[in-house]
Design a protein around this motif. Structure first.
Motif, short mmCIF file in Angstrom:
data_model
loop_
_atom_site.label_atom_id
_atom_site.label_comp_id
_atom_site.label_asym_id
_atom_site.label_seq_id
_atom_site.Cartn_x
_atom_site.Cartn_y
_atom_site.Cartn_z
N GLU A 418 0.82 -1.23 0.00
CA GLU A 418 0.00 0.00 0.00
C GLU A 418 0.85 1.27 0.00
OE1 GLU A 418 -0.36 -2.50 2.12
OE2 GLU A 418 -2.42 -3.22 1.93
N PHE A 420 2.92 4.24 -1.01
CA PHE A 420 3.19 4.89 -2.30
C PHE A 420 4.68 5.21 -2.41
CE2 PHE A 420 3.81 8.77 -4.79
CZ PHE A 420 3.26 8.36 -5.99
N CYS A 421 5.28 4.89 -3.54
CA CYS A 421 6.71 5.14 -3.71
C CYS A 421 6.97 6.16 -4.83
CB CYS A 421 7.44 3.83 -4.04
SG CYS A 421 7.54 2.75 -2.61
N THR A 422 7.86 7.09 -4.53
CA THR A 422 8.31 8.06 -5.54
C THR A 422 9.57 7.50 -6.21
OG1 THR A 422 9.82 9.14 -4.01
CG2 THR A 422 7.55 9.95 -4.02
#
Ligand code: NAD
Length: 486
Positions: A418, A420-422
């Motif tokens: 779940e 969120f990755c930049t």
């Protein structure tokens, strides 16, 4: 102290209120002479992006005190803030803003409020060190130093002692920023021990701000970091009922600057309507700083008597309460006429001597040991698991990957889908002998050459490192935060 002061009349209402203030200072026989300098809009528009010409610096550095009118910063991105330039260049480390209610003469919901905000003025997020590191991620460095922190906290306590104040409250966010704000809070407790007669408390800035806004009379002196202080001092000024009243001091070791907190009010400039009170209050702080508390008291009491007599400029005029709406010149005349008088309803002031801070920083002797490194990697395509596998392969035997975070949250090992990755990954490495699977394993010293070697190997593996941050132990104590979930 040298009785020649530097004066900049500033822009907009600046010249009107400065003339009014100088007239009152002269009438009170403060014995000052003035070196005028031109700073602000005209200088900006002549092509000088700092708003201050070279020759003005020489005057500023010659005199110990600078009384500054408000200035207009022209619209457009090329202009640097004159205030920030002057504060940093001249080392004006403490911003002091007293905010007091003048009930019932100035309408306010907090009739008993009398708070002084002491704001650190040179560091924190205002160091202005910002970078865009990847397509997704932008960064602003929060720089907080031991000497900067010790100095502002000592100043706040010395200010409280010199001005008969009974409590100092420290506002921080040390539950989140444990290294920077944590150090500030620790320093407050350590320095506070030297001032046992002054009550002390630490509050988290969010609830602290809410309480300042709703119950300001619970506070006396507030000391805080630069950004929090910027916000909280505007809150306190607004609570008193008028920004047209508050002055502020920017204190340095050699030179100090005094000014109104409001701006150049272009909407009323040149009309003779402006309230000179804020700049007059700043000038009174200046007199105290210069060792003339009796003159400051004389002027402040005359000013309070003027307010009580109902002679009010338009910004504080109240139908039914005020007696006469006056302009800038008439208001100044009224203060001059009342020199020697004390107010009967508002509390008269008793000025103490200036704050005498003898600050000599002694750098502590600390054993500093390198124990790891964070590589910040730019990769828009990867996953945490794939990146970890590549880093492990590249650095095998040199240093060991401990964890990867994205925006501070652990995403490897055992990240959540779940999260969120930049495109910006913080990859934390420790020495090759540390058992990274043992949660109790501590950081141990490593040789600096390992980091250089690892950086070379990672680069050869085609992984782009946009920044590195060494991890140190100080007398065995971690000098860095853990990743969330580490
Ligand atoms: P402002 O403080 O100049 O004005 C806000 C409102 O308050 C206006 O309605 C104004 O008429 C009123 N006001 C301000 N001072 C008053 C006084 N002494 N008497 C009566 N009414 C007064 O803020 P702004 O309009 O946002 O800014 C105007 C200019 O001032 C901008 O160029 C801004 O960059 C500059 N500014 C300078 C300083 C400074 O030099 N320290 C501080 C703030 C803003």
């Amino acid at each position: 102290m040298n009785s020649t002061i530097t004066v900049a009349k500033g822009d907009g209402i600046g010249p009107e209120i400065t003339d009014a203030v100088l007239r009152i200072l002269d009438a009170a026989q403060c014995g000052l002479s003035y070196d005028f300098i031109e700073v602000g809009e005209k200088v900006y528009l002549s092509g000088n992006s700092s708003g201050i010409p070279a020759e003005a610096w020489a005057t500023l550095r010659r005199n110990p005190v600078f009384l500054k009118g408000p200035i207009t910063t022209p619209q457009g991105s090329g202009y640097k803030s004159l205030n920030v330039t002057i504060r940093k260049t001249l080392g004006l480390f403490a911003n002091v803003r007293p905010c007091r209610s003048y009930h019932p003469f100035v309408r306010t919901m907090h009739p008993d409020m009398d708070v002084v905000v002491v704001r650190e003025n040179e560091e924190d997020l205002y160091a202005g060190i910002e970078h865009r590191q990847t397509t997704d991620v932008f960064q602003c460095l929060k720089v907080v130093s031991l000497p900067g922190t010790e100095k502002i906290i000592r100043y706040a306590f010395e200010y409280a002692r010199a001005n008969g104040r009974s409590k100092v409250t420290c506002l921080v966010k040390d539950n989140i920023m444990k290294v920077t704000d944590g150090m500030f809070a620790d320093m407050f407790r350590r320095v506070g021990k030297e001032y046992p007669t002054i009550a002390q408390e630490t509050q988290i800035i969010d609830i602290g701000t809410a309480r300042v806004a709703t119950q300001p009379n619970r506070y006396d002196v507030i000391v805080t970091l630069n950004l929090y202080g910027d916000i909280i001092s505007d809150v306190t000024a607004e609570l008193t009922g008028s920004v047209g009243m508050a002055g502020s001091a920017n204190i340095g070791d050699r030179i100090s600057m005094f000014e109104a907190i409001h701006g150049s009010a272009p909407d009323i400039a040149g009309k003779g309507l402006a309230n000179p009170s804020a700049m007059l209050n700043a000038a009174c702080m200046m007199l105290v700083h210069m060792g003339m508390p009796a003159k400051a008291e004389l002027i402040q009491n005359a000013w309070l008597a003027t307010l009580e007599d109902g002679l009010h400029t338009g910004d504080v005029f109240q139908e039914g309460l005020s007696k006469r709406r006056v302009g800038t010149v008439e208001f100044a005349d009224a203060v001059v006429e009342r020199l020697g008088r004390k107010p009967t309803r508002l509390k008269s002031v008793e000025m103490k001597s200036g704050t005498d801070l003898k600050f000599a920083y002694r750098r502590p002797v600390v054993k500093r040991e390198l124990c790891g490194v964070d590589f910040f990697v730019c990769d828009a395509e990867t996953t945490a698991d794939a990146l970890a596998a590549r880093l492990d392969r590249a650095t095998d035997g040199v240093i060991k990957l401990k964890l990867i975070t994205n925006r501070g949250v652990k995403v490897w090992p055992e990240g959540f889908p779940e999260t969120f990755c930049t495109d910006h990954w913080r990859c934390r490495f420790v020495g090759p002998t540390v058992d990274v699977n043992d949660a109790r394993a501590t950081y141990t010293p490593i040789e600096p050459t390992r980091i250089v070697e690892a950086l070379r190997l990672v680069g050869e593996a085609g992984i782009e490192v946009v920044k590195t941050e060494n991890l140190y132990l100080f007398d065995g104590v971690r000098g860095f935060s853990l990743g969330q979930g580490e």
